[in-house]
Design an enzyme around this catalytic site. Structure first.
Site, PDB file in Angstrom:
ATOM      1  N   SER A 167      20.901 -27.790 -25.571  1.00 35.57           N
ATOM      2  CA  SER A 167      20.782 -26.893 -24.423  1.00 35.57           C
ATOM      3  C   SER A 167      21.882 -27.252 -23.431  1.00 35.57           C
ATOM      4  CB  SER A 167      19.380 -27.002 -23.809  1.00 35.57           C
ATOM      5  OG  SER A 167      19.216 -26.078 -22.757  1.00 35.57           O
ATOM      6  N   HIS A 194      20.875 -23.160 -26.660  1.00 34.09           N
ATOM      7  CA  HIS A 194      20.343 -22.302 -25.611  1.00 34.09           C
ATOM      8  C   HIS A 194      21.479 -21.869 -24.688  1.00 34.09           C
ATOM      9  CE1 HIS A 194      16.352 -24.781 -25.969  1.00 34.09           C
ATOM     10  NE2 HIS A 194      16.549 -23.980 -26.999  1.00 34.09           N
ATOM     11  N   ASP A 287      12.477 -28.686 -26.173  1.00 34.03           N
ATOM     12  CA  ASP A 287      12.632 -27.928 -27.415  1.00 34.03           C
ATOM     13  C   ASP A 287      13.091 -28.851 -28.537  1.00 34.03           C
ATOM     14  OD1 ASP A 287      12.678 -25.743 -29.126  1.00 34.03           O
ATOM     15  OD2 ASP A 287      14.791 -25.317 -28.703  1.00 34.03           O
TER      16      ASP A 287
END
Length: 354
Positions: A167, A194, A287
């Protein structure tokens, strides 16, 4: 209060940002830089909490502005886009690789009114990114090619696939890893990164032009090929169909993420079982952790980036804290370990977690 320096030559973007901030007592627009050079100078003089830099298709090089800020006065930087992301993909990729934390859309206006959800998302992202601790970068010295290393003999059953989740700070970390993996890697790599919609094609194109491996955005049903890197498309889940094809789907978000690292890890675990390797890189949130549970139960292996080399230690910390990681490694050691494990060799040494 979060002190924001805006770098833009666009009156429209300046107006949007001013209007978004004016109603929030916890945010302040300290000044506006009209060029990349001005942005670097003002960052050093004003010491803002965060710098928001317009993604420009022409004029100043956005990536060079980010790079110079990280060298002269390390400060969190986000890129602002108020144009079609598909036109700025390559530029955004270079900026992210240079050290920008994220590409975020400017607050959207409907007629004369700003959309409240867009304002809230913009401000919450700015405030969260302003808390990220960034480190000084140094100008790169030209180095000669490294001599090829002799490969140790095969010591174990090799893996069949690598999954990576990242991310905040991910694009630069992914590039750092992929540039050190040779094109003859015997397995495919699937990546969930992400980021805002509209930029993944540019990231793929930039990586494909600068690393030895082939890098592309994944397509549903595509055959998996060794030495190829597949990036999850915007707002899609990435996994595999059996052991030979990609699966790109509109499946539901996992814990709010789509694409999701947990979805990816769970998918490769079901197909490849103990022949799967998961890598959790820098990023906010958790995540990947849920998917690692399935992967580890299937006999797969997992690597997490260490705290010192992570821009944000959220995702790796969650995976490590859950006891789901085999190795905790600095960024510069991850490529070597991926290569060693993929070729069935004993892993190079790192901090081991069980």
């Amino acid at each position: 209060m979060v002190r924001i320096l805006l770098a833009t030559s666009t009156v429209e973007l300046e107006d949007l940002v001013k209007r978004a901030i004016e109603g929030d007592a916890s945010a302040e627009l300290v000044l506006i830089a009209r060029s990349g050079r001005e942005a670097v100078r003002m960052t050093g003089e004003l010491l803002p909490d965060i710098v928001a830099v317009e993604l420009c298709p022409s004029g100043d090089d956005s990536a060079e502005t980010v790079r110079e800020i990280m060298i002269a006065a390390p400060t969190p930087v986000v890129m602002l886009s108020h144009r079609d992301g598909s036109q700025l993909g390559t530029i955004s990729a270079r900026a992210l690789e240079a050290g920008a934390l994220a590409v975020i859309p400017a607050p959207a206006a409907h007629g004369m009114q700003l959309e409240q959800p867009a304002i809230e998302k913009f401000l919450s992202t700015i405030k969260a990114m302003s808390q990220v601790k960034v480190v000084r970068q140094w100008r790169q010295k030209v180095r000669g090619d490294r001599a090829a290393k002799d490969q140790p003999p095969t010591a174990r059953t090799p893996i069949g696939i690598v999954g990576i989740a990242a991310s905040t700070g991910g694009p630069a970390a992914i590039r750092a890893i992929l540039k050190d993996i040779s094109a003859d890697l015997p397995v495919p790599i699937l990546i969930v990164q992400h980021m805002s919609n509209g930029f993944i094609d540019g990231v793929a194109a930039s990586l494909n032009a600068t690393v030895p491996l082939t890098v592309k955005v994944a397509r549903n049903g595509e055959l998996l090929k060794p030495g190829t890197v597949y990036l999850a498309p915007d707002n899609c889940q990435l996994g595999v169909s059996g052991r030979s094809r990609l699966r790109v789907s509109d499946d539901a978000p996992v814990n709010g993420f789509k694409p999701s690292g947990s979805y990816l890890f769970g998918s490769i675990a079901r197909a490849f079982k103990g022949e799967s390797l998961a890598v959790v890189l820098t990023g906010m949130g958790d995540d990947g952790t849920e998917g690692l549970r399935a992967l580890r139960m299937a006999g797969g292996k997992a690597i997490a980036q260490d705290e010192k080399s992570s821009v944000v230690f959220g995702m790796p910390k969650s995976a490590i804290g859950a006891g789901l990681v085999d190795l905790v490694l600095p960024l510069e050691s991850i490529a070597e370990n991926i290569t060693a494990i993929a070729r069935g060799r004993s892993e190079p040494e790192g901090e081991t977690r069980t």
